[in-house]
Design a protein around this motif. Sequence first.
Motif, PDB file in Angstrom:
ATOM      1  N   ASP B  22      -5.036  57.050  29.571  1.00 47.79           N
ATOM      2  CA  ASP B  22      -4.529  55.918  30.348  1.00 47.79           C
ATOM      3  C   ASP B  22      -4.757  54.592  29.624  1.00 47.79           C
ATOM      4  OD1 ASP B  22      -5.094  54.424  33.615  1.00 47.79           O
ATOM      5  OD2 ASP B  22      -3.218  54.854  32.560  1.00 47.79           O
ATOM      6  N   ILE B  23      -5.927  54.486  28.965  1.00 49.40           N
ATOM      7  CA  ILE B  23      -6.220  53.275  28.191  1.00 49.40           C
ATOM      8  C   ILE B  23      -5.170  53.106  27.098  1.00 49.40           C
ATOM      9  CG2 ILE B  23      -7.814  52.211  26.561  1.00 49.40           C
ATOM     10  CD1 ILE B  23     -10.125  53.502  28.128  1.00 49.40           C
ATOM     11  N   MET B  24      -4.924  54.166  26.346  1.00 53.66           N
ATOM     12  CA  MET B  24      -3.983  54.081  25.234  1.00 53.66           C
ATOM     13  C   MET B  24      -2.561  53.827  25.723  1.00 53.66           C
ATOM     14  SD  MET B  24      -5.423  56.795  22.387  1.00 53.66           S
ATOM     15  CE  MET B  24      -5.698  58.224  23.446  1.00 53.66           C
ATOM     16  N   ALA B  25      -2.201  54.453  26.820  1.00 53.97           N
ATOM     17  CA  ALA B  25      -0.854  54.238  27.355  1.00 53.97           C
ATOM     18  C   ALA B  25      -0.691  52.798  27.836  1.00 53.97           C
ATOM     19  CB  ALA B  25      -0.591  55.214  28.503  1.00 53.97           C
ATOM     20  N   THR B  26      -1.690  52.301  28.559  1.00 52.68           N
ATOM     21  CA  THR B  26      -1.615  50.949  29.111  1.00 52.68           C
ATOM     22  C   THR B  26      -1.621  49.900  28.012  1.00 52.68           C
ATOM     23  OG1 THR B  26      -2.808  51.715  31.081  1.00 52.68           O
ATOM     24  CG2 THR B  26      -2.730  49.325  30.697  1.00 52.68           C
ATOM     25  N   ARG B  27      -2.440  50.121  26.987  1.00 47.60           N
ATOM     26  CA  ARG B  27      -2.581  49.133  25.916  1.00 47.60           C
ATOM     27  C   ARG B  27      -1.629  49.385  24.757  1.00 47.60           C
ATOM     28  NH1 ARG B  27      -9.166  47.955  25.723  1.00 47.60           N
ATOM     29  NH2 ARG B  27      -9.160  46.699  27.609  1.00 47.60           N
ATOM     30  N   LYS B  28      -0.838  50.501  24.882  1.00 39.89           N
ATOM     31  CA  LYS B  28       0.140  50.830  23.842  1.00 39.89           C
ATOM     32  C   LYS B  28      -0.535  50.948  22.470  1.00 39.89           C
ATOM     33  CE  LYS B  28       4.017  48.389  26.215  1.00 39.89           C
ATOM     34  NZ  LYS B  28       3.462  48.785  27.493  1.00 39.89           N
ATOM     35  N   THR B  29      -1.657  51.664  22.457  1.00 40.58           N
ATOM     36  CA  THR B  29      -2.344  51.898  21.181  1.00 40.58           C
ATOM     37  C   THR B  29      -2.541  53.400  21.003  1.00 40.58           C
ATOM     38  OG1 THR B  29      -4.532  51.804  22.203  1.00 40.58           O
ATOM     39  CG2 THR B  29      -3.647  49.735  21.326  1.00 40.58           C
ATOM     40  N   ASP B  30      -2.989  53.766  19.811  1.00 32.32           N
ATOM     41  CA  ASP B  30      -3.204  55.200  19.547  1.00 32.32           C
ATOM     42  C   ASP B  30      -4.682  55.490  19.299  1.00 32.32           C
ATOM     43  OD1 ASP B  30      -2.068  55.226  16.033  1.00 32.32           O
ATOM     44  OD2 ASP B  30      -3.605  54.073  17.097  1.00 32.32           O
ATOM     45  N   TRP B  31      -5.530  54.534  19.707  1.00 31.39           N
ATOM     46  CA  TRP B  31      -6.961  54.765  19.529  1.00 31.39           C
ATOM     47  C   TRP B  31      -7.720  54.108  20.664  1.00 31.39           C
ATOM     48  CZ3 TRP B  31     -10.569  50.756  18.062  1.00 31.39           C
ATOM     49  CH2 TRP B  31      -9.972  49.487  17.902  1.00 31.39           C
ATOM     50  N   VAL B  32      -8.956  54.536  20.846  1.00 30.55           N
ATOM     51  CA  VAL B  32      -9.822  54.006  21.903  1.00 30.55           C
ATOM     52  C   VAL B  32     -11.025  53.364  21.210  1.00 30.55           C
ATOM     53  CG1 VAL B  32     -11.359  54.645  23.801  1.00 30.55           C
ATOM     54  CG2 VAL B  32      -9.127  55.748  23.594  1.00 30.55           C
ATOM     55  N   ASN B  33     -11.429  52.181  21.666  1.00 27.08           N
ATOM     56  CA  ASN B  33     -12.517  51.505  20.961  1.00 27.08           C
ATOM     57  C   ASN B  33     -13.899  51.991  21.370  1.00 27.08           C
ATOM     58  OD1 ASN B  33     -13.581  49.959  23.151  1.00 27.08           O
ATOM     59  ND2 ASN B  33     -11.970  48.426  22.878  1.00 27.08           N
ATOM     60  N   ASN B  34     -14.899  51.581  20.602  1.00 26.01           N
ATOM     61  CA  ASN B  34     -16.271  52.068  20.779  1.00 26.01           C
ATOM     62  C   ASN B  34     -16.852  51.785  22.159  1.00 26.01           C
ATOM     63  OD1 ASN B  34     -16.245  53.074  18.204  1.00 26.01           O
ATOM     64  ND2 ASN B  34     -17.517  51.452  17.313  1.00 26.01           N
ATOM     65  N   PHE B  35     -16.443  50.703  22.791  1.00 27.53           N
ATOM     66  CA  PHE B  35     -16.978  50.374  24.118  1.00 27.53           C
ATOM     67  C   PHE B  35     -16.695  51.521  25.081  1.00 27.53           C
ATOM     68  CE2 PHE B  35     -18.251  47.877  27.671  1.00 27.53           C
ATOM     69  CZ  PHE B  35     -17.384  48.197  28.708  1.00 27.53           C
ATOM     70  N   TRP B  36     -15.459  51.969  25.114  1.00 30.44           N
ATOM     71  CA  TRP B  36     -15.092  53.061  26.021  1.00 30.44           C
ATOM     72  C   TRP B  36     -15.733  54.376  25.578  1.00 30.44           C
ATOM     73  CZ3 TRP B  36     -13.460  50.816  30.118  1.00 30.44           C
ATOM     74  CH2 TRP B  36     -12.694  49.648  30.036  1.00 30.44           C
ATOM     75  N   LYS B  37     -15.828  54.570  24.273  1.00 32.82           N
ATOM     76  CA  LYS B  37     -16.400  55.822  23.775  1.00 32.82           C
ATOM     77  C   LYS B  37     -17.910  55.902  24.049  1.00 32.82           C
ATOM     78  CE  LYS B  37     -14.528  55.728  19.539  1.00 32.82           C
ATOM     79  NZ  LYS B  37     -13.976  56.202  18.223  1.00 32.82           N
ATOM     80  N   ALA B  38     -18.549  54.739  24.172  1.00 28.36           N
ATOM     81  CA  ALA B  38     -19.974  54.717  24.509  1.00 28.36           C
ATOM     82  C   ALA B  38     -20.144  54.948  26.008  1.00 28.36           C
ATOM     83  CB  ALA B  38     -20.591  53.385  24.102  1.00 28.36           C
ATOM     84  N   LEU B  39     -19.316  54.269  26.782  1.00 22.76           N
ATOM     85  CA  LEU B  39     -19.396  54.360  28.243  1.00 22.76           C
ATOM     86  C   LEU B  39     -18.972  55.738  28.759  1.00 22.76           C
ATOM     87  CD1 LEU B  39     -20.067  52.676  30.754  1.00 22.76           C
ATOM     88  CD2 LEU B  39     -17.709  51.836  30.754  1.00 22.76           C
ATOM     89  N   ALA B  40     -18.238  56.450  27.933  1.00 17.94           N
ATOM     90  CA  ALA B  40     -17.716  57.757  28.335  1.00 17.94           C
ATOM     91  C   ALA B  40     -18.812  58.770  28.680  1.00 17.94           C
ATOM     92  CB  ALA B  40     -16.814  58.332  27.241  1.00 17.94           C
ATOM     93  N   HIS B  41     -20.042  58.476  28.263  1.00 16.73           N
ATOM     94  CA  HIS B  41     -21.137  59.373  28.632  1.00 16.73           C
ATOM     95  C   HIS B  41     -21.368  59.332  30.137  1.00 16.73           C
ATOM     96  CE1 HIS B  41     -22.710  60.747  24.749  1.00 16.73           C
ATOM     97  NE2 HIS B  41     -22.247  59.603  24.291  1.00 16.73           N
ATOM     98  N   ASP B  42     -20.833  58.296  30.783  1.00 17.47           N
ATOM     99  CA  ASP B  42     -20.917  58.173  32.234  1.00 17.47           C
ATOM    100  C   ASP B  42     -19.479  58.149  32.748  1.00 17.47           C
ATOM    101  OD1 ASP B  42     -22.569  55.720  34.446  1.00 17.47           O
ATOM    102  OD2 ASP B  42     -21.342  57.493  34.869  1.00 17.47           O
ATOM    103  N   PRO B  43     -18.883  59.312  32.889  1.00 13.59           N
ATOM    104  CA  PRO B  43     -17.457  59.382  33.216  1.00 13.59           C
ATOM    105  C   PRO B  43     -17.088  58.633  34.502  1.00 13.59           C
ATOM    106  CG  PRO B  43     -18.272  61.547  32.591  1.00 13.59           C
ATOM    107  CD  PRO B  43     -19.466  60.651  32.724  1.00 13.59           C
ATOM    108  N   VAL B  44     -17.986  58.613  35.462  1.00 10.47           N
ATOM    109  CA  VAL B  44     -17.689  57.903  36.709  1.00 10.47           C
ATOM    110  C   VAL B  44     -17.596  56.401  36.438  1.00 10.47           C
ATOM    111  CG1 VAL B  44     -18.599  57.288  38.973  1.00 10.47           C
ATOM    112  CG2 VAL B  44     -18.705  59.671  38.189  1.00 10.47           C
TER     113      VAL B  44
END
Lengths: 131, 131, 131, 131, 131, 131
Positions: B22-44
């Motif tokens: 959803d992030i990539m679709a909304t931002r029209k990018t093909d990658w996800v930045n480190n902020f989201w990849k760090a926060l992803a440990h807490d999926p909620v």
Amino acid sequence: MATLGLIEYKDASPQVRAVYDDIMATRKTDWVNNFWKALAHDPVSLKRTWEDVKQIMGPGALDPLTKELIYVAVSATTQCNYCIAAHTVSAQNKGMTDAMFKELMAVVSMANETNRLAAGYQVEIDEQFKK
Amino acid sequence: MATLGLIEYKDASPQVRAVYDDIMATRKTDWVNNFWKALAHDPVSLKRTWEDVKQIMGPGALDPLTKELIYVAVSATTQCNYCIAAHTVSAQNKGMTDAMFKELMAVVSMANETNRLAAGYQVEIDEQFKK
Amino acid sequence: MATLGLIEYKDASPQVRAVYDDIMATRKTDWVNNFWKALAHDPVSLKRTWEDVKQIMGPGALDPLTKELIYVAVSATTQCNYCIAAHTVSAQNKGMTDAMFKELMAVVSMANETNRLAAGYQVEIDEQFKK
Amino acid sequence: MATLGLIEYKDASPQVRAVYDDIMATRKTDWVNNFWKALAHDPVSLKRTWEDVKQIMGPGALDPLTKELIYVAVSATTQCNYCIAAHTVSAQNKGMTDAMFKELMAVVSMANETNRLAAGYQVEIDEQFKK
Amino acid sequence: MATLGLIEYKDASPQVRAVYDDIMATRKTDWVNNFWKALAHDPVSLKRTWEDVKQIMGPGALDPLTKELIYVAVSATTQCNYCIAAHTVSAQNKGMTDAMFKELMAVVSMANETNRLAAGYQVEIDEQFKK
Amino acid sequence: MATLGLIEYKDASPQVRAVYDDIMATRKTDWVNNFWKALAHDPVSLKRTWEDVKQIMGPGALDPLTKELIYVAVSATTQCNYCIAAHTVSAQNKGMTDAMFKELMAVVSMANETNRLAAGYQVEIDEQFKK
């Protein structure tokens, strides 16, 4: 309550009145707010600060309203009560609607939230973000 | 360096991938930045934070670029290095020119200056600024 | 990189070693971190600061882990990178699980968000909250 | 004094009343505080913020009281007077004794002190603290 | 308004009066301010904090007035209204003239300005500034 | 790493070189630091900021060293790493000894501590401190 008191127009020196006059002329108002009246005890700082504000806040690549929104954003972030009160009215005078205000506050508060997540999770800066 | 590490797309659960997509679709990018990849440990929290950002940062009474400028303003004020790096690029992607950036920084720094003058001089809020 | 450098145990005066020994004994570790080694250039401040920390961080009405969580919360709020790194590990050593860490960060970031909403909306304190 | 004023229950739309009802039911109170009444001018933000708070502040790996202590810690650090007043009472309602409060403040103030020592002495992060 | 109230001299325990007496003797005054009277609910913290202040604020490589100016600088930066009020008077008692006050505020506000420029422009630390 | 890069003397326009020359002449150095080289992308802000600094930081009721100490105090409080690095060296060049530095840091950290105690305990301002 102001540390050195406030200097009213009628009690101001010609040097201070000159700045007061410029503030009112530039802002198209007939009064000067307490911030300037408190700072007027330091006429050199009063002039320097006003000249800086005048140079920075006028129309440019960003319009005056956008600049005022940024000012409110900073003031809310630093929790400066005087500044929030004064610049909210300033922004309204420059065209900020209640709808804009509400969106501004939503962004400011969201930014303060994610700022601490980035810090707390010790997120390293992506290569794509480095110059 | 991130406290819990970063979760790459290929290692992500379906729940996390759904947010990444959803992030990539909304931002029209093909990658996800480190902020989201760090926060992803807490999926909620990942989902809640992304949903909040998506709701707040889209077009409204303020356009997305203005909202991004505000985000940079807050990040510079709080001295969040990750956020400054990320949101500066974000703002550039949304149309922030170098001229806009320079004016933004002038306003942000000026606001941080007058915020402390107002506090230090203990300036009382003018009646005209109270509701 | 530390302004005055770091004083290693082997190079420390008896006065400084006494504090280092107490830190290691109290924390049940065999090493002293850079914060203390930097502050050791001011032995009086080193001792005073360590004595304060020892008095404050021990078990009481709040347990040591809760106190460490609070320390991380403050460090993330002020964006102190050294402190976030050091106290996160400290908290983990005192029992902070990843689940606790994630909830801690969710609260810290949420609090920083609503703090600015309260300020920006200029919310007056309810009578029920005044003593 | 609130920028857009406060929306009392009796004057609230069904959309806003729904959130007010949920706040009171969740918190087991018969009144809504000024923070929510001010934010209610932005019903979308009101709902989003309340839903976030409800998700974050409930029992989990950390109990609700601990989470409220963290909230007070952040509020004191950022100097948000409204938040300190509100969340102190909140914490007391959740079981914070005076003894806990005093220890909380001792930790918060100590953390703010050592945060600036770490910054001012430019202490480099120990290898043992890096992931 | 103080969270736990204020403890007046006449109501204070011998333990607290001992600290009050030392404060008045050291500062050559016949009254104790609200900060100490609020903190007195935690006699251990009261004593520890006062002993720290006494050790730190006395004459040394920096004179007491310079130290008080620094205290005001920090208080204005963090926007602590109580602290600004109290330490401004403290500084005046130690010799701060209005001219000094005005220059102090000019420096504090300028520093808060350039701090955010340095952050916002993501300026890398010069080699000449690294130890 | 700087957002817009750094402008070296050899690549600078006459307008920027004029400011660089004045900085070096005023500070009696043969180089310009990264802060100015980053800000030079905005020649108007470069000039305005430098003129402000020159006006504010020179000898007056407070001597240049005292002003530099205040600058370091603010920078440590806001956690601006660039500023701490640069102004610490600046202060040393103006006469700050290690003994002065250590006392400075003790005061700055103490002030940040008591600032949060005053806020957290919700201490009301004494009448004696109001103008």
